[in-house]
Design a protein around this motif. Structure first.
Motif, mmCIF file in Angstrom:
data_model
loop_
_atom_site.group_PDB
_atom_site.id
_atom_site.type_symbol
_atom_site.label_atom_id
_atom_site.label_comp_id
_atom_site.label_asym_id
_atom_site.label_seq_id
_atom_site.Cartn_x
_atom_site.Cartn_y
_atom_site.Cartn_z
ATOM 1 N N ASN A 97 0.768 -1.275 -0.059
ATOM 2 C CA ASN A 97 -0.104 0.159 0.044
ATOM 3 C C ASN A 97 0.756 1.296 -0.040
ATOM 4 O O ASN A 97 0.359 2.235 0.089
ATOM 5 C CB ASN A 97 -0.820 -0.162 1.328
ATOM 6 C CG ASN A 97 -2.066 -0.885 1.066
ATOM 7 O OD1 ASN A 97 -3.204 -0.687 0.503
ATOM 8 N ND2 ASN A 97 -1.832 -2.137 1.561
ATOM 9 N N ALA A 98 2.156 1.011 -0.149
ATOM 10 C CA ALA A 98 2.971 2.217 -0.051
ATOM 11 C C ALA A 98 2.960 3.206 0.984
ATOM 12 O O ALA A 98 2.596 4.576 0.850
ATOM 13 C CB ALA A 98 3.024 2.895 -1.478
ATOM 14 N N VAL A 99 2.817 2.848 2.266
ATOM 15 C CA VAL A 99 2.553 3.693 3.542
ATOM 16 C C VAL A 99 3.806 3.247 4.355
ATOM 17 O O VAL A 99 4.229 2.122 4.462
ATOM 18 C CB VAL A 99 1.028 3.238 4.109
ATOM 19 C CG1 VAL A 99 0.044 3.740 3.320
ATOM 20 C CG2 VAL A 99 0.954 2.019 4.702
ATOM 21 N N ARG A 100 4.002 4.310 5.130
ATOM 22 C CA ARG A 100 5.306 4.385 6.176
ATOM 23 C C ARG A 100 5.025 4.115 7.493
ATOM 24 O O ARG A 100 5.638 3.533 8.214
ATOM 25 C CB ARG A 100 5.965 5.879 6.037
ATOM 26 C CG ARG A 100 6.602 6.000 4.672
ATOM 27 C CD ARG A 100 7.208 7.301 4.678
ATOM 28 N NE ARG A 100 7.711 7.761 3.475
ATOM 29 C CZ ARG A 100 7.133 8.269 2.624
ATOM 30 N NH1 ARG A 100 6.116 8.355 2.404
ATOM 31 N NH2 ARG A 100 7.990 8.449 1.283
ATOM 32 N N ARG A 101 3.480 3.993 7.682
ATOM 33 C CA ARG A 101 2.987 3.850 9.109
ATOM 34 C C ARG A 101 1.698 3.387 9.024
ATOM 35 O O ARG A 101 0.689 3.943 8.322
ATOM 36 C CB ARG A 101 3.420 5.045 10.206
ATOM 37 C CG ARG A 101 2.800 6.424 9.722
ATOM 38 C CD ARG A 101 2.848 7.489 10.408
ATOM 39 N NE ARG A 101 3.988 7.850 10.551
ATOM 40 C CZ ARG A 101 4.659 9.065 9.996
ATOM 41 N NH1 ARG A 101 3.907 9.632 9.135
ATOM 42 N NH2 ARG A 101 5.794 9.506 10.345
ATOM 43 N N ILE A 102 1.193 2.351 9.760
ATOM 44 C CA ILE A 102 -0.263 1.998 10.025
ATOM 45 C C ILE A 102 -0.832 2.038 11.342
ATOM 46 O O ILE A 102 -0.013 1.547 12.224
ATOM 47 C CB ILE A 102 -0.204 0.625 9.280
ATOM 48 C CG1 ILE A 102 0.813 -0.326 9.960
ATOM 49 C CG2 ILE A 102 -0.072 0.646 7.834
ATOM 50 C CD1 ILE A 102 0.562 -1.853 9.440
ATOM 51 N N PRO A 103 -1.938 2.255 11.478
ATOM 52 C CA PRO A 103 -2.669 2.281 12.860
ATOM 53 C C PRO A 103 -2.542 0.552 13.078
ATOM 54 O O PRO A 103 -2.730 -0.192 12.350
ATOM 55 C CB PRO A 103 -3.713 2.778 12.603
ATOM 56 C CG PRO A 103 -3.612 3.619 11.506
ATOM 57 C CD PRO A 103 -2.717 2.990 10.720
ATOM 58 N N VAL A 104 -2.453 0.217 14.528
ATOM 59 C CA VAL A 104 -2.694 -0.983 15.159
ATOM 60 C C VAL A 104 -4.038 -1.182 15.652
ATOM 61 O O VAL A 104 -4.037 -0.229 16.540
ATOM 62 C CB VAL A 104 -1.428 -1.402 15.957
ATOM 63 C CG1 VAL A 104 -1.608 -2.871 16.408
ATOM 64 C CG2 VAL A 104 0.014 -1.042 15.010
#
Length: 139
Positions: A97-104
């Motif tokens: 998804n080309a993201v650097r951070r994701i909510p957990v």
């Protein structure tokens, strides 16, 4: 040993309702030395706002931020990880998804944030990203 997202995530994320002024989100990021806040409507995660979102989606397009809210600038397609997922699974999802951070999330409720920096510090601490991510902030 298999590592889980919950082992490396940053806990106690800043969560704000959608109608929060972007200036308040920026202050929270500054005060907590973080690069994102989660947007929640009740217990439902509905977005994420990064420091880059504030610059690109708010400041670049507006002279007056007084009526700009986090709902106006948040990414509403939120890629998440469950806290019991493996790091490899979460990292693969970030890559896809080309993201650097994701909510957990835990049962759909936000409980933390996992970033590429967290992964680099753990998996490749001698890399540039690992070293930069482990260094104290320059605030």
């Amino acid at each position: 040993m298999v590592q889980l997202v919950r082992d490396l995530m940053t806990t106690d994320p800043v969560v704000l309702p959608p109608d929060t002024p972007v200036r308040e989100a920026a202050r929270a990021m500054r005060d907590r030395d973080i690069g994102d806040v989660l947007v929640v409507d009740g217990d439902r995660l509905c977005g994420i706002v990064t420091d880059r979102d504030l610059v690109v989606r708010a400041m670049a397009d507006r002279d007056d931020l007084s009526d700009c809210r986090v709902r106006d600038v948040c990414s509403d397609h939120v890629v998440t990880a469950d806290m019991t997922e493996t790091l490899d699974t979460a990292i693969a999802r970030m890559r896809e998804n080309a993201v650097r951070r994701i909510p957990v999330v835990d049962a759909g409720r936000p409980v933390g944030v996992f970033s590429l920096g967290d992964a680099a510090v753990e998996r490749d601490p001698n890399s540039v990203l690992g070293q930069v991510s482990a260094a104290p902030g320059n605030t």
